[in-house]
Design a protein around this motif. Structure first.
Motif, PDB file in Angstrom:
ATOM      1  N   LEU A 197       2.210  -4.941  -9.720  1.00  0.00           N
ATOM      2  CA  LEU A 197       1.519  -5.017  -8.584  1.00  0.00           C
ATOM      3  C   LEU A 197       1.776  -6.637  -8.127  1.00  0.00           C
ATOM      4  CD1 LEU A 197      -1.714  -2.911  -8.659  1.00  0.00           C
ATOM      5  CD2 LEU A 197       0.597  -2.522  -7.530  1.00  0.00           C
ATOM      6  N   ASP A 198       1.643  -7.541  -9.075  1.00  0.00           N
ATOM      7  CA  ASP A 198       1.363  -9.170  -8.624  1.00  0.00           C
ATOM      8  C   ASP A 198       2.885  -9.640  -8.879  1.00  0.00           C
ATOM      9  OD1 ASP A 198       1.241  -8.830 -11.579  1.00  0.00           O
ATOM     10  OD2 ASP A 198      -0.849  -9.725 -11.342  1.00  0.00           O
ATOM     11  N   ASN A 199       3.908  -8.871  -9.443  1.00  0.00           N
ATOM     12  CA  ASN A 199       5.277  -9.437  -9.760  1.00  0.00           C
ATOM     13  C   ASN A 199       5.266 -10.601 -10.916  1.00  0.00           C
ATOM     14  OD1 ASN A 199       6.743  -7.895  -7.613  1.00  0.00           O
ATOM     15  ND2 ASN A 199       5.655  -9.242  -6.180  1.00  0.00           N
ATOM     16  N   ASP A 200       4.451 -10.485 -11.763  1.00  0.00           N
ATOM     17  CA  ASP A 200       4.211 -11.299 -12.908  1.00  0.00           C
ATOM     18  C   ASP A 200       5.061 -10.934 -14.276  1.00  0.00           C
ATOM     19  OD1 ASP A 200       2.715  -9.135 -13.760  1.00  0.00           O
ATOM     20  OD2 ASP A 200       1.207 -10.673 -14.720  1.00  0.00           O
ATOM     21  N   GLY A 201       5.790 -10.153 -13.988  1.00  0.00           N
ATOM     22  CA  GLY A 201       6.703  -9.378 -15.125  1.00  0.00           C
ATOM     23  C   GLY A 201       5.924  -8.603 -16.080  1.00  0.00           C
ATOM     24  N   THR A 238      -0.614   6.613  -6.810  1.00  0.00           N
ATOM     25  CA  THR A 238       0.910   6.527  -6.939  1.00  0.00           C
ATOM     26  C   THR A 238       1.154   5.218  -5.957  1.00  0.00           C
ATOM     27  OG1 THR A 238       1.255   8.224  -5.194  1.00  0.00           O
ATOM     28  CG2 THR A 238       1.328   8.868  -7.250  1.00  0.00           C
ATOM     29  N   PHE A 239       2.392   4.823  -6.270  1.00  0.00           N
ATOM     30  CA  PHE A 239       2.801   3.721  -5.548  1.00  0.00           C
ATOM     31  C   PHE A 239       3.912   3.620  -4.735  1.00  0.00           C
ATOM     32  CE2 PHE A 239       1.006   3.047  -9.853  1.00  0.00           C
ATOM     33  CZ  PHE A 239       0.051   2.171  -9.716  1.00  0.00           C
ATOM     34  N   ALA A 240       4.036   2.831  -3.760  1.00  0.00           N
ATOM     35  CA  ALA A 240       5.231   2.749  -2.915  1.00  0.00           C
ATOM     36  C   ALA A 240       5.006   1.396  -1.820  1.00  0.00           C
ATOM     37  CB  ALA A 240       5.749   3.904  -2.080  1.00  0.00           C
ATOM     38  N   ASP A 241       6.329   0.552  -1.385  1.00  0.00           N
ATOM     39  CA  ASP A 241       6.066  -0.185  -0.478  1.00  0.00           C
ATOM     40  C   ASP A 241       6.144   0.564   0.903  1.00  0.00           C
ATOM     41  OD1 ASP A 241       6.275  -2.176   1.081  1.00  0.00           O
ATOM     42  OD2 ASP A 241       7.916  -3.022   0.609  1.00  0.00           O
ATOM     43  N   ILE A 242       5.065   1.025   1.491  1.00  0.00           N
ATOM     44  CA  ILE A 242       5.104   1.794   2.527  1.00  0.00           C
ATOM     45  C   ILE A 242       5.554   1.287   3.906  1.00  0.00           C
ATOM     46  CG2 ILE A 242       3.642   3.698   1.321  1.00  0.00           C
ATOM     47  CD1 ILE A 242       1.359   2.951   2.996  1.00  0.00           C
ATOM     48  N   ASP A 243       5.153  -0.003   3.870  1.00  0.00           N
ATOM     49  CA  ASP A 243       5.371  -0.861   5.276  1.00  0.00           C
ATOM     50  C   ASP A 243       6.403  -1.851   5.201  1.00  0.00           C
ATOM     51  OD1 ASP A 243       4.073  -2.496   3.382  1.00  0.00           O
ATOM     52  OD2 ASP A 243       2.306  -2.478   4.567  1.00  0.00           O
ATOM     53  N   ASP A 245       6.636  -4.514   3.379  1.00  0.00           N
ATOM     54  CA  ASP A 245       6.238  -6.103   3.416  1.00  0.00           C
ATOM     55  C   ASP A 245       6.468  -6.387   1.903  1.00  0.00           C
ATOM     56  OD1 ASP A 245       4.609  -4.712   1.885  1.00  0.00           O
ATOM     57  OD2 ASP A 245       2.936  -5.497   2.659  1.00  0.00           O
ATOM     58  N   ASP A 246       7.481  -5.910   1.178  1.00  0.00           N
ATOM     59  CA  ASP A 246       7.926  -6.165  -0.257  1.00  0.00           C
ATOM     60  C   ASP A 246       6.845  -6.474  -1.246  1.00  0.00           C
ATOM     61  OD1 ASP A 246      10.496  -6.777   0.342  1.00  0.00           O
ATOM     62  OD2 ASP A 246      10.102  -8.801   1.174  1.00  0.00           O
ATOM     63  N   ASP A 247       5.459  -5.529  -0.928  1.00  0.00           N
ATOM     64  CA  ASP A 247       4.523  -5.186  -1.951  1.00  0.00           C
ATOM     65  C   ASP A 247       4.141  -4.102  -2.194  1.00  0.00           C
ATOM     66  OD1 ASP A 247       3.737  -7.943  -2.643  1.00  0.00           O
ATOM     67  OD2 ASP A 247       2.980  -8.506  -0.589  1.00  0.00           O
ATOM     68  N   LEU A 248       3.950  -3.456  -3.227  1.00  0.00           N
ATOM     69  CA  LEU A 248       3.523  -2.036  -3.236  1.00  0.00           C
ATOM     70  C   LEU A 248       2.120  -1.681  -2.785  1.00  0.00           C
ATOM     71  CD1 LEU A 248       4.774  -1.508  -6.774  1.00  0.00           C
ATOM     72  CD2 LEU A 248       5.609  -0.676  -4.746  1.00  0.00           C
ATOM     73  N   GLU A 249       1.789  -0.698  -2.271  1.00  0.00           N
ATOM     74  CA  GLU A 249       0.558  -0.213  -1.640  1.00  0.00           C
ATOM     75  C   GLU A 249       0.174   0.913  -2.756  1.00  0.00           C
ATOM     76  OE1 GLU A 249       1.575  -2.487   1.182  1.00  0.00           O
ATOM     77  OE2 GLU A 249       2.874  -0.548   0.862  1.00  0.00           O
ATOM     78  N   ILE A 250      -1.174   1.189  -2.951  1.00  0.00           N
ATOM     79  CA  ILE A 250      -1.788   2.006  -3.723  1.00  0.00           C
ATOM     80  C   ILE A 250      -2.220   3.272  -3.036  1.00  0.00           C
ATOM     81  CG2 ILE A 250      -3.149   2.423  -5.760  1.00  0.00           C
ATOM     82  CD1 ILE A 250      -2.790  -0.999  -5.552  1.00  0.00           C
ATOM     83  N   VAL A 251      -2.002   4.601  -3.304  1.00  0.00           N
ATOM     84  CA  VAL A 251      -2.431   5.615  -2.243  1.00  0.00           C
ATOM     85  C   VAL A 251      -3.245   6.471  -3.361  1.00  0.00           C
ATOM     86  CG1 VAL A 251      -2.095   7.515  -0.710  1.00  0.00           C
ATOM     87  CG2 VAL A 251      -0.858   5.261  -0.445  1.00  0.00           C
ATOM     88  N   TYR A 252      -4.419   7.113  -3.136  1.00  0.00           N
ATOM     89  CA  TYR A 252      -5.073   7.943  -3.992  1.00  0.00           C
ATOM     90  C   TYR A 252      -6.145   8.796  -2.929  1.00  0.00           C
ATOM     91  CZ  TYR A 252      -8.743   4.769  -4.431  1.00  0.00           C
ATOM     92  OH  TYR A 252      -9.661   3.682  -3.897  1.00  0.00           O
ATOM     93  N   GLY A 253      -6.632   9.877  -3.609  1.00  0.00           N
ATOM     94  CA  GLY A 253      -7.504  10.727  -2.933  1.00  0.00           C
ATOM     95  C   GLY A 253      -8.772  10.674  -3.659  1.00  0.00           C
ATOM     96  N   SER A 254      -9.886  11.251  -2.933  1.00  0.00           N
ATOM     97  CA  SER A 254     -11.329  11.231  -3.846  1.00  0.00           C
ATOM     98  C   SER A 254     -11.960  12.465  -3.411  1.00  0.00           C
ATOM     99  CB  SER A 254     -12.154  10.421  -3.080  1.00  0.00           C
ATOM    100  OG  SER A 254     -13.349  10.335  -3.635  1.00  0.00           O
ATOM    101  N   ILE A 255     -12.963  12.722  -4.014  1.00  0.00           N
ATOM    102  CA  ILE A 255     -13.811  14.039  -3.696  1.00  0.00           C
ATOM    103  C   ILE A 255     -14.323  14.037  -2.604  1.00  0.00           C
ATOM    104  CG2 ILE A 255     -15.517  15.422  -4.880  1.00  0.00           C
ATOM    105  CD1 ILE A 255     -13.174  15.610  -6.593  1.00  0.00           C
ATOM    106  N   CYS A 261      -5.886   3.985   1.141  1.00  0.00           N
ATOM    107  CA  CYS A 261      -4.449   3.379   0.853  1.00  0.00           C
ATOM    108  C   CYS A 261      -5.123   1.711   0.599  1.00  0.00           C
ATOM    109  CB  CYS A 261      -3.593   3.088   2.029  1.00  0.00           C
ATOM    110  SG  CYS A 261      -2.107   2.257   1.924  1.00  0.00           S
ATOM    111  N   LEU A 262      -4.627   1.030  -0.709  1.00  0.00           N
ATOM    112  CA  LEU A 262      -5.140  -0.238  -0.720  1.00  0.00           C
ATOM    113  C   LEU A 262      -3.814  -1.043  -1.005  1.00  0.00           C
ATOM    114  CD1 LEU A 262      -7.717   0.614  -3.876  1.00  0.00           C
ATOM    115  CD2 LEU A 262      -8.166   0.652  -1.261  1.00  0.00           C
ATOM    116  N   ASN A 263      -3.926  -2.355  -0.733  1.00  0.00           N
ATOM    117  CA  ASN A 263      -2.927  -3.391  -1.013  1.00  0.00           C
ATOM    118  C   ASN A 263      -2.805  -3.735  -2.155  1.00  0.00           C
ATOM    119  OD1 ASN A 263      -4.635  -5.391  -1.278  1.00  0.00           O
ATOM    120  ND2 ASN A 263      -4.380  -6.349   0.709  1.00  0.00           N
ATOM    121  N   HIS A 264      -1.907  -4.470  -2.837  1.00  0.00           N
ATOM    122  CA  HIS A 264      -1.569  -4.861  -4.224  1.00  0.00           C
ATOM    123  C   HIS A 264      -2.824  -5.267  -4.974  1.00  0.00           C
ATOM    124  CE1 HIS A 264      -0.092  -8.308  -2.077  1.00  0.00           C
ATOM    125  NE2 HIS A 264      -0.203  -8.811  -3.301  1.00  0.00           N
TER     126      HIS A 264
END
Length: 556
Positions: A197-201, A238-243, A245-255, A261-264
């Motif tokens: 997520l933070d591109n640190d390798g 799960t993860f994808a760069d949906i917008d 912006d060259d950063d991955l977003e995190i998407v998930y559901g809840s009870i 949708c969270l940013n990186h």
């Protein structure tokens, strides 16, 4: 213990969710057996297990015989390996029910794939491609999380991660030894998923817990951040760069019925409220060709939701029952548009596999007698160039369907549960069976299914032929790996296939046979002569000529 843990996959506890499931039930007059639309399917085969099955099957050529095997786990405590015709190749008996989807990876770098299976007995089993146990690891509680596989620390070997009812996420090395565990305040049923997520390798580990919290850990198991929802987290992120912006977003559901949708960095970008709890894992694809990704998620309210990258609803498909675990995505008929496949149903009474178009209209459905929990796996089972559909139902059966009509299929960017057989939570952008994160491990191009342009798919180079997917000529003999395999039948791992002292490339250039040790270049271009005789014959002829010449001189 029949179906006990299978049912626990979709309920936080038996008392809490019995009422919501009944309340959300929508009665229908009938359940269609088949509704033919733009596509139709027929059953290739079905296989009966001894109990309910909740896996998304693994489809892969384990034994390198040119045909795919199918791996599934079952509530009868068994891992089944089926051949492409639906017959048993082997089984492995675990200590309790198996309610997860299996994962695969070449953990020991020996050129064969291992199978990872979590179990209600609290163990993670590692099996060889032949179904024999290589090792196991025991956690402190039942496991219904699948295992994810990735190189967290960049040391060139895989780590294996899973959640357990002991409230922990466990991280093992590739030999099954514990590297670390992280304890939450409640049980963990979500599969930990992986991204840098933070591109640190190094990779971050994302998972949700029944303590309402989504955690982000670094490669050492130290928390980087967390995000708290209004209720328990049972589904996977799960993860994808949906917008873009060259950063991955995190998407998930809840009870709590929300899709987050969270940013990186773990900050909220948006959330969407569904009609009931969301235990589904998100899937991603650019469905409408606008260069942004859509998000597909199911809900207990019976709907599959298609959301834009900004979290607005583009369409929904209402099944009238329950959609528990999301969708898989592929261009089934090769028309350059994606189809979306997902399961639904009610426990014990009905199950339907749906296929909808990229706009959310029904293409076909296929009915079983019990709920279909996890999404199908989309793969070409019979090597005819057209994708097939393999899935499990809670009615103790595994099904394989083939498409009727299409002669070829297109891309499959989300071909199985959590995106790939490595269960990382990332998409397979180039449809080569390696998700984008795993491509980074192998230094292949996630946007090109043939990184070195040798006409061999990256997956097949790695796990079938054993060639280097980043080097078009693995054995440096002057022929590409694709030429060796597809044209000349030579060994792409041996520069001199027939062992005659001449490289395969030299033999091809000189029009001699690289598969025949008695046929090789002669050095003066007389390849036709070497074709007719070996070197011993040539030496004998030379001595004979010298002898004849000398006799003539003597007589003169």
């Amino acid at each position: 213990m029949t179906r006990k843990l299978i049912t626990l996959i979709v309920i936080v506890n038996l008392t809490m969710l019995v009422v919501p499931i009944g309340a959300n039930k929508i009665m229908r007059d009938e359940v269609p057996v088949m509704i033919p639309k733009a596509l139709t399917v027929s059953k290739l085969w079905e296989f009966p297990t001894g109990n309910a099955t909740a896996s998304s099957p693994v489809v892969v050529d384990l034994d390198k015989d040119g045909t795919n095997e199918i791996i599934i786990g079952s509530g009868d405590n068994k891992i089944y390996c089926l051949n492409h015709l639906g017959g048993i190749e082997w089984t492995f008996t675990a200590g309790d029910e198996i309610a997860s989807s299996q994962s695969i990876a070449d953990l020991d770098d020996d050129g064969t794939l291992e199978i990872l299976a979590t179990c209600a007995d609290g163990k993670l089993y590692c099996l060889s491609h032949l179904g024999t146990q290589e090792w196991s690891y025991t956690s402190g509680g039942p496991i219904i999380s699948s295992a994810s596989v990735g190189d967290l620390d960049g040391d060139g070997t895989f780590e294996i991660l899973f959640g357990s009812w002991d409230n922990k996420t466990h991280c093992l090395d590739h030999e099954g030894n514990l590297e670390w565990s992280y304890e939450t305040d409640n049980f963990v049923t979500a599969t930990p998923t992986l991204a840098d997520l933070d591109n640190d390798g190094t990779l971050e580990v994302i998972f949700g817990s029944a303590d309402n919290t989504t955690y982000c850990l670094n490669e050492l198991g130290v928390q980087e951040w967390h995000y708290t929802a209004d209720n328990q987290i049972m589904g996977c992120a799960t993860f994808a760069d949906i917008d873009n912006d060259d950063d991955l977003e995190i998407v998930y559901g809840s009870i709590d019925g929300k899709i987050y949708c969270l940013n990186h960095t773990g900050k909220s970008e948006w959330n969407y409220t569904a009609g009931a709890m969301v235990s589904s894992a998100p899937s991603f694809a650019d469905l409408d060709g606008d260069n942004t990704l859509e998000i597909l998620m199911g809900s207990i309210d019976g709907k599959l939701y298609c959301l834009s990258h900004t979290g607005t609803k583009e369409w929904e498909y209402d099944t009238g029952t329950h959609v528990l675990y999301g969708a898989t995505i592929a261009d089934l008929d090769g028309d350059n548009t994606f189809e979306i496949l997902f399961g639904s149903g009610e426990f014990v009474t009905s199950g339907v596999l749906y296929c909808v178009s990229h706009t959310g209209t029904l293409e076909f459905s296929y009915t079983t007698s019990d709920i279909i929990m996890r999404p199908p796996t989309i793969a070409d089972i019979n090597n005819d160039g057209v994708l097939d559909i393999t899935f499990c139902s809670n009615n103790f059966k595994v099904y394989c369907l083939e498409l009727v009509g299409p002669t070829e299929s297109g891309d499959a960017p989300w071909y199985t549960y959590l995106g790939s057989v490595f269960r990382t939570g990332q998409m397979d952008s180039d449809s080569d069976w390696l998700d984008d994160l795993t491509e980074d491990f192998y230094d292949t191009n996630p946007e090109d299914d043939d990184t070195d342009n040798d006409d061999i798919n990256d997956w097949y180079e790695l796990f079938f032929y054993g060639t280097d997917p980043t080097n078009a000529d693995t054995d440096s003999d002057g022929l590409t790996d694709g030429e060796e395999i597809n044209t000349y039948g030579t060994d792409p791992l041996d520069e001199d296939t027939d062992g005659d002292g001449y490289s395969d490339g030299d033999e091809v250039d000189n029009e001699t046979d690289p598969l025949d040790p008695d046929v090789y270049p002669t050095g003066n271009g007389a390849a036709w002569l070497s074709t007719a005789m070996g070197i011993g014959d040539l030496v004998l002829i030379a001595f004979t000529i010298v002898y004849i010449v000398r006799r003539k001189k003597t007589h003169n």
